[in-house]
Design a protein around this motif. Structure first.
Motif, PDB file in Angstrom:
ATOM      1  N   UNK A  80       0.835  -1.209   0.000  1.00 46.34           N
ATOM      2  CA  UNK A  80       0.000   0.000   0.000  1.00 46.34           C
ATOM      3  C   UNK A  80       0.869   1.258   0.000  1.00 46.34           C
ATOM      4  N   UNK A  81       1.944   1.248   0.802  1.00 42.62           N
ATOM      5  CA  UNK A  81       2.846   2.402   0.842  1.00 42.62           C
ATOM      6  C   UNK A  81       3.518   2.617  -0.513  1.00 42.62           C
ATOM      7  N   UNK A  82       3.919   1.531  -1.151  1.00 42.87           N
ATOM      8  CA  UNK A  82       4.557   1.647  -2.456  1.00 42.87           C
ATOM      9  C   UNK A  82       3.581   2.165  -3.511  1.00 42.87           C
ATOM     10  N   UNK A  83       2.342   1.702  -3.455  1.00 38.81           N
ATOM     11  CA  UNK A  83       1.335   2.198  -4.391  1.00 38.81           C
ATOM     12  C   UNK A  83       1.100   3.688  -4.177  1.00 38.81           C
ATOM     13  N   UNK A  84       1.051   4.103  -2.933  1.00 38.15           N
ATOM     14  CA  UNK A  84       0.864   5.520  -2.616  1.00 38.15           C
ATOM     15  C   UNK A  84       2.052   6.342  -3.129  1.00 38.15           C
ATOM     16  N   UNK A  85       3.255   5.820  -2.971  1.00 37.34           N
ATOM     17  CA  UNK A  85       4.440   6.520  -3.457  1.00 37.34           C
ATOM     18  C   UNK A  85       4.403   6.642  -4.982  1.00 37.34           C
ATOM     19  N   UNK A 123       4.824   1.376 -12.260  1.00 39.50           N
ATOM     20  CA  UNK A 123       4.862   1.184 -10.815  1.00 39.50           C
ATOM     21  C   UNK A 123       3.661   0.433 -10.279  1.00 39.50           C
ATOM     22  N   UNK A 124       2.480   0.854 -10.640  1.00 40.24           N
ATOM     23  CA  UNK A 124       1.269   0.189 -10.170  1.00 40.24           C
ATOM     24  C   UNK A 124       1.141  -1.225 -10.685  1.00 40.24           C
ATOM     25  N   UNK A 127       3.495  -3.582  -8.803  1.00 38.47           N
ATOM     26  CA  UNK A 127       3.004  -3.874  -7.452  1.00 38.47           C
ATOM     27  C   UNK A 127       1.842  -4.858  -7.482  1.00 38.47           C
ATOM     28  N   UNK A 128       0.927  -4.680  -8.428  1.00 40.50           N
ATOM     29  CA  UNK A 128      -0.231  -5.580  -8.500  1.00 40.50           C
ATOM     30  C   UNK A 128       0.178  -7.002  -8.840  1.00 40.50           C
ATOM     31  N   UNK A 129       1.206  -7.170  -9.674  1.00 37.83           N
ATOM     32  CA  UNK A 129       1.618  -8.515 -10.051  1.00 37.83           C
ATOM     33  C   UNK A 129       2.468  -9.189  -9.001  1.00 37.83           C
ATOM     34  N   UNK A 130       3.061  -8.408  -8.085  1.00 34.75           N
ATOM     35  CA  UNK A 130       3.931  -9.017  -7.084  1.00 34.75           C
ATOM     36  C   UNK A 130       3.199  -9.331  -5.786  1.00 34.75           C
ATOM     37  N   UNK A 131       1.968  -8.915  -5.671  1.00 32.69           N
ATOM     38  CA  UNK A 131       1.203  -9.143  -4.432  1.00 32.69           C
ATOM     39  C   UNK A 131       0.502 -10.473  -4.484  1.00 32.69           C
TER      40      UNK A 131
END
Length: 131
Positions: A80-85, A123-124, A127-131
């Protein structure tokens, strides 16, 4: 970790030593495979040096992480923090302190722009593929 590992590592570049040990290891293995068994004791000693060097590198990494923690640098972020960044970078660009730090490391304006574009575009998705 014993502090003498760190002390020993600071007397020479442990990363350069790593490659020296690795290269010598390869030479010794080839020599032994070609029938020169008298190289076996040197191979054993070289392997021991490699283990000591790995401990030195590990201690230096541990020390650097502790220094980062002490200085307040965060070394772990939630998804979540990375997505916000990534969202913040897409809206406002990279922070000026980040740009300054990159320029201090000799990044060009084009490289910094490419990093911003990468974060905005991918970026997004990453993150979505690594979660």
């Amino acid at each position: 970790m014993s502090s003498n590992y760190v002390a020993a590592a600071t007397t020479s570049d442990p990363y350069e030593t790593f490659w020296d040990i690795l290269n010598r290891e390869a030479e010794l293995v080839v020599g032994i495979e070609n029938g020169n068994l008298s190289l076996a004791p040197e191979l054993i000693q070289n392997s021991r040096l490699g283990a000591d060097n790995a401990a030195n590198i590990s201690a230096l990494i541990w020390q650097a992480l502790e220094e980062l923690k002490t200085s307040g640098v965060k070394t772990y972020y939630t998804a979540e923090e990375l997505q916000e960044m990534a969202q913040n970078v897409s809206e406002n660009g990279l922070p000026q302190e980040t740009i300054g730090a990159l320029k201090a490391e000799n990044w060009t304006d084009e490289q910094i722009q490419a990093l911003e574009e990468y974060i905005v575009q991918d970026g997004g998705t990453l993150l979505r593929t690594s979660i």
